[in-house]
Design an enzyme around this catalytic site. Sequence first.
Site, PDB file in Angstrom:
ATOM      1  N   GLY A   1      52.595  37.259  43.418  1.00  0.00           N
ATOM      2  CA  GLY A   1      53.392  37.169  44.643  1.00  0.00           C
ATOM      3  C   GLY A   1      54.838  36.767  44.357  1.00  0.00           C
TER       4      GLY A   1
ATOM      5  N   VAL B   1      46.735  37.028  47.311  1.00  0.00           N
ATOM      6  CA  VAL B   1      45.968  35.807  47.045  1.00  0.00           C
ATOM      7  C   VAL B   1      45.033  36.060  45.859  1.00  0.00           C
ATOM      8  CG1 VAL B   1      46.084  35.074  49.462  1.00  0.00           C
ATOM      9  CG2 VAL B   1      44.106  36.375  48.668  1.00  0.00           C
TER      10      VAL B   1
ATOM     11  N   ASN C   1      42.620  48.268  34.019  1.00  0.00           N
ATOM     12  CA  ASN C   1      42.384  47.054  33.235  1.00  0.00           C
ATOM     13  C   ASN C   1      41.186  47.210  32.306  1.00  0.00           C
ATOM     14  OD1 ASN C   1      44.589  45.707  34.096  1.00  0.00           O
ATOM     15  ND2 ASN C   1      43.523  44.204  35.362  1.00  0.00           N
TER      16      ASN C   1
ATOM     17  N   CYS D   1      42.754  38.260  34.288  1.00  0.00           N
ATOM     18  CA  CYS D   1      42.270  39.482  34.951  1.00  0.00           C
ATOM     19  C   CYS D   1      41.282  40.345  34.179  1.00  0.00           C
ATOM     20  CB  CYS D   1      43.461  40.316  35.380  1.00  0.00           C
ATOM     21  SG  CYS D   1      44.389  39.473  36.675  1.00  0.00           S
TER      22      CYS D   1
ATOM     23  N   LYS E   1      37.568  39.234  34.510  1.00  0.00           N
ATOM     24  CA  LYS E   1      37.099  39.231  35.904  1.00  0.00           C
ATOM     25  C   LYS E   1      37.045  40.643  36.467  1.00  0.00           C
ATOM     26  CE  LYS E   1      41.112  38.468  38.923  1.00  0.00           C
ATOM     27  NZ  LYS E   1      41.221  39.759  39.577  1.00  0.00           N
TER      28      LYS E   1
ATOM     29  N   LYS F   1      48.815  34.677  25.811  1.00  0.00           N
ATOM     30  CA  LYS F   1      49.675  35.624  25.086  1.00  0.00           C
ATOM     31  C   LYS F   1      51.050  34.974  25.006  1.00  0.00           C
ATOM     32  CE  LYS F   1      51.350  39.220  27.416  1.00  0.00           C
ATOM     33  NZ  LYS F   1      51.581  40.340  28.353  1.00  0.00           N
TER      34      LYS F   1
ATOM     35  N   ARG G   1      45.035  30.872  31.583  1.00  0.00           N
ATOM     36  CA  ARG G   1      43.761  31.259  32.208  1.00  0.00           C
ATOM     37  C   ARG G   1      42.965  32.177  31.269  1.00  0.00           C
ATOM     38  NH1 ARG G   1      45.861  33.158  38.026  1.00  0.00           N
ATOM     39  NH2 ARG G   1      47.513  34.010  36.700  1.00  0.00           N
TER      40      ARG G   1
END
Length: 457
Positions: free
Chosen positions: A16, A89, A222, A274, A277, A337, A344
Amino acid sequence: MPFDKNILCIGAGYVGGPTMAMIAHKCPKYKVTVVDINPVKIAAWNSDTLPIFEPGLDEIVKKSRKKNLVFSTEIEQGIKEADIIFVSVNTPTKMFGVGNGMAADLQYWEKTARQILECAESPKIIIEKSTLPVKTAQAMERILTFNNKVHFDVLSNPEFMAEGTAINDLEYPGRVLIGSHQTPDGLKARDELVDIYTNWVPREKIITSGIWSSELSKLVSNAFLAQRISSINAISALCEKTESDVMEVAKAVGMDHRIGSQFLNASVGFGGSCFKKDILNLVYLCRHYGLYEVADYWEGVVKINEYQKERFVMNMSNAMFNTLAGKKICLFGFAFKANTGDTRESPAIFISKRLVEEKAEVVITDPKALDNAKKDLKDQDDKVSYVEDPFAAASGCHAIAILTEWDLYKTLDFHKIYSSMTKPAFLFDGRNILDHQMLFEIGFNVYPVGKPALTHF
Ligand code: NAD
Ligand code: UGA
């Protein structure tokens, strides 16, 4: 002077903040407001110290904040005033109930949809910026249209930026994807979003599709990227057994233009919020539709990644005489990275915990991620320490493990580092970024990923 459009973004996170800063920067005629339920985060976006580190971000945020970029906690007010609402979100993996550990947790999304319905007084375009399971737009529409209070058009506009290069990715995107319903209203809404991007993105880079294809394309992008990393990491294990060099193999394979050379760096494993998940979400969707073989195929990408991280720890243990107990091991890098403070799903979290399990003492150094590292490892306190200066961090250690490919590690004085370490000194290069021959000549026993080790034994 009134603005041409009021754009709102719900969710002031890694996506965001930077995406809206770019729209505000490139479209001075629009007012861009970014809202979040987290007041601490909003206060940071309004301060001199932004809540995330991203090269180039400070400059455009600080410039645009004076003109047309607003960060606020006034979500209801923001919804009332907006013509266009991006929703970015978080959509983490669900950790309870049906789909536990696999499906996307859509509770934040649904809350947002209900809040939009409650507060909206005029027609709006709602844009899915978060990464979502295919068909989420349908659920969103069912919530938004149940009382026909105002007219909503829902679009999918997934984000493809990567952390560490977000500003460049947003300014010069490889493509912008906009999915819509193929109805007159859907196409009109789609064209309004195309108009925003054409302020700076060449028209041929803006592609449009059906809404379900757009949602699915993000998950598949991804999955394909992560699949390349797992493919080369799987081969790195074979290289270590066969005295081949994974970098030479990757170069030879990647020069086939049908394959391409990017995303073939063998490593300690992929991290980030990401990849894992989104693949698990894809796997869950496939199982939901009874496509068990397809699900198993993609789950393999995550399994190889887990294997690669564990393999790295086992290689350390094997090299260091089959015991890590009581040894001091310094991790160079904790971010998932380079060029981000984000940790995360960083492989460093898994590796730190495994080293502690093996009763090693862990010293962590990182130029941007130490605060997050402390949060990630708060339950391991007495076995882990955090030292900003890499020379001080390595001093007295038995081994160094390179876990993040920060440029600064490439130019350190390894003579000085070696002389301060316990001997024999080991170096495990989980990113293959250092000059291994030079390190060997200094005296290190060097263990790259997917290449023959260089040892003095
Ligand atoms: P993030 O956790 O950094 O940010 C999400 C924000 O949403 C948080 O600040 C949270 O407080 C806020 N939020 C949650 N519920 C809210 C509500 N009801 N109202 C207002 N604010 C609320 O997450 P992120 O990394 O920005 O990712 C967001 C989405 O974008 C995810 O779906 C992710 O998969 C996707 N994505 C992320 C990246 C990336 O590089 N991080 C890239 C592409 C896509
Ligand atoms: C990734 C994608 O690259 C973005 O396109 C996408 O928008 C984003 O996920 C998302 O949806 O969140 P990101 O996770 O920020 O971006 O970073 P990447 O550059 O993709 O790296 C992911 C992980 O793979 C890192 O841990 C990185 O070190 C590792 N990696 C990458 C390798 O191990 N080898 C490689 O060759 C490339």
